[in-house]
Design a protein around this motif. Sequence first.
Motif, PDB file in Angstrom:
ATOM      1  N   PRO A  16      13.674  23.153  -8.098  1.00 22.31           N
ATOM      2  CA  PRO A  16      13.266  23.202  -6.690  1.00 22.31           C
ATOM      3  C   PRO A  16      11.924  22.512  -6.470  1.00 22.31           C
ATOM      4  N   LEU A  17      11.697  22.078  -5.230  1.00 22.30           N
ATOM      5  CA  LEU A  17      10.406  21.493  -4.884  1.00 22.30           C
ATOM      6  C   LEU A  17       9.304  22.530  -5.042  1.00 22.30           C
ATOM      7  N   VAL A  18       8.146  22.093  -5.504  1.00 10.63           N
ATOM      8  CA  VAL A  18       7.011  23.009  -5.626  1.00 10.63           C
ATOM      9  C   VAL A  18       6.040  22.845  -4.467  1.00 10.63           C
ATOM     10  N   ASP A  19       6.169  21.744  -3.734  1.00 10.27           N
ATOM     11  CA  ASP A  19       5.263  21.488  -2.610  1.00 10.27           C
ATOM     12  C   ASP A  19       5.927  20.490  -1.672  1.00 10.27           C
ATOM     13  N   ASP A  20       5.444  20.447  -0.423  1.00 14.99           N
ATOM     14  CA  ASP A  20       5.939  19.447   0.506  1.00 14.99           C
ATOM     15  C   ASP A  20       5.654  18.056  -0.051  1.00 14.99           C
ATOM     16  N   MET A  21       6.550  17.121   0.226  1.00 18.74           N
ATOM     17  CA  MET A  21       6.384  15.750  -0.256  1.00 18.74           C
ATOM     18  C   MET A  21       6.345  14.790   0.926  1.00 18.74           C
ATOM     19  N   SER A  22       5.359  13.909   0.935  1.00 19.02           N
ATOM     20  CA  SER A  22       5.303  12.860   1.953  1.00 19.02           C
ATOM     21  C   SER A  22       4.919  11.552   1.279  1.00 19.02           C
ATOM     22  N   LEU A  23       5.462  10.477   1.801  1.00 20.70           N
ATOM     23  CA  LEU A  23       5.259   9.165   1.202  1.00 20.70           C
ATOM     24  C   LEU A  23       5.311   8.115   2.300  1.00 20.70           C
ATOM     25  N   ALA A  24       4.381   7.171   2.246  1.00 18.44           N
ATOM     26  CA  ALA A  24       4.365   6.061   3.205  1.00 18.44           C
ATOM     27  C   ALA A  24       4.139   4.760   2.448  1.00 18.44           C
ATOM     28  N   ILE A  25       4.911   3.747   2.796  1.00 15.09           N
ATOM     29  CA  ILE A  25       4.797   2.411   2.196  1.00 15.09           C
ATOM     30  C   ILE A  25       4.433   1.425   3.299  1.00 15.09           C
ATOM     31  N   ILE A  26       3.354   0.682   3.093  1.00 15.09           N
ATOM     32  CA  ILE A  26       2.960  -0.377   4.036  1.00 15.09           C
ATOM     33  C   ILE A  26       3.016  -1.695   3.277  1.00 15.09           C
ATOM     34  N   ARG A  27       3.826  -2.611   3.738  1.00 19.52           N
ATOM     35  CA  ARG A  27       4.048  -3.868   3.024  1.00 19.52           C
ATOM     36  C   ARG A  27       3.902  -5.038   3.980  1.00 19.52           C
ATOM     37  N   LEU A  40       0.857  -1.186   0.000  1.00 25.10           N
ATOM     38  CA  LEU A  40       0.000   0.000   0.000  1.00 25.10           C
ATOM     39  C   LEU A  40       0.890   1.232   0.000  1.00 25.10           C
ATOM     40  N   LEU A  41       0.662   2.128  -0.962  1.00 30.45           N
ATOM     41  CA  LEU A  41       1.438   3.365  -1.054  1.00 30.45           C
ATOM     42  C   LEU A  41       0.496   4.551  -0.860  1.00 30.45           C
ATOM     43  N   ILE A  42       0.807   5.376   0.147  1.00 32.33           N
ATOM     44  CA  ILE A  42       0.055   6.597   0.429  1.00 32.33           C
ATOM     45  C   ILE A  42       1.005   7.773   0.244  1.00 32.33           C
ATOM     46  N   TYR A  43       0.536   8.856  -0.328  1.00 27.04           N
ATOM     47  CA  TYR A  43       1.434   9.959  -0.672  1.00 27.04           C
ATOM     48  C   TYR A  43       0.658  11.271  -0.691  1.00 27.04           C
ATOM     49  N   SER A  44       1.396  12.371  -0.670  1.00 28.45           N
ATOM     50  CA  SER A  44       0.785  13.689  -0.856  1.00 28.45           C
ATOM     51  C   SER A  44       0.979  14.121  -2.302  1.00 28.45           C
ATOM     52  N   ASP A  45       0.229  15.145  -2.722  1.00 26.51           N
ATOM     53  CA  ASP A  45       0.301  15.562  -4.123  1.00 26.51           C
ATOM     54  C   ASP A  45       1.626  16.214  -4.495  1.00 26.51           C
ATOM     55  N   GLY A  46       2.463  16.508  -3.493  1.00 25.57           N
ATOM     56  CA  GLY A  46       3.798  17.018  -3.801  1.00 25.57           C
ATOM     57  C   GLY A  46       4.631  16.010  -4.564  1.00 25.57           C
ATOM     58  N   ILE A  47       4.317  14.714  -4.428  1.00 29.95           N
ATOM     59  CA  ILE A  47       5.036  13.670  -5.160  1.00 29.95           C
ATOM     60  C   ILE A  47       4.681  13.737  -6.643  1.00 29.95           C
TER      61      ILE A  47
END
Length: 290
Positions: A275-286, A221-228
């Motif tokens: 440069p980054l345009v937004d904060d980036m967050s990412l979570a992987i559940i395996r 399961l991959l959860i992320y913010s739109d910054g990715i």
Amino acid sequence: MSQARFNSGLAIRRSVDVRVYPPRPKRPGKPNRRELETQLASLQKDYAELHTAIFEAAQVHRRLCAPRLVRHRNFEIANEIFAVRHLPGDFFTVEETNDGAILALGDICGKGLAAGMWTTHLVGLVRAQVAATSEPASIVAGVNRDLCRMGSVLPLASLFLARLDPITGIVEYSSAGHPPALLLRASGNLELLSEGGMLLGVAPAAPYVCGRFELGAGDVLLIYSDGITESLNHAGEEFGYARLEAQLRRAQFGAADAMLFSVLGAVQDFAAACPLVDDMSLAIIRRDIH
């Protein structure tokens, strides 16, 4: 005209033509070298104190979030957050309950210090609701209701919240206007998870629903913010969902933290020096295969 009359008229004219000019203001003297050095030292001190305060605030944010790698029975949970300015407006938390682990990834609209300060408040709202119930849709609805009570100052935010039963692998989730999570099965099938409702902070009585699935052996399961997905390269192209899916597939059979850094590395390689345009967050559940 007699000399007496001339002198008399001249005297009157002089008395009429007398103008009073204000004294010229004195020009301030240029600051000397010692004064400039004192001012520079004061500015450097203020900058150092501000830098220290921002660093300490970032440490508080990190402690509010889950550790970068968490294990629940045979589940690995890896996460990372990058801020575009000072403090991130994203967060990822893992809360233990009697009914399983509550995972929450949120994204405050905006960037910088203001978004980072709102993050602290939103994490508190999530934890308060988790203390009352473990049902994802109820938690999200409660957070939205509490957030809307802030009135006109409230920010908009997206939230993906899930309850994981580490014994059965059953996951129930609710998404508040968040980008769809990716569920990659061990078989290679991909599912997009978007059940839920609208963004937080729009309407206090907004309804939210739950989605449900089983995270089987080898599933990710991959959860992320739109910054990715909105990361830009030099040509102005976005990283996008297709590249995210492709990179997830390439890294599918690694450990959760290896998959995490594989995806983040692909995003950074794509953006290169941009440069980054937004904060980036990412979570992987395996879930482990064995």
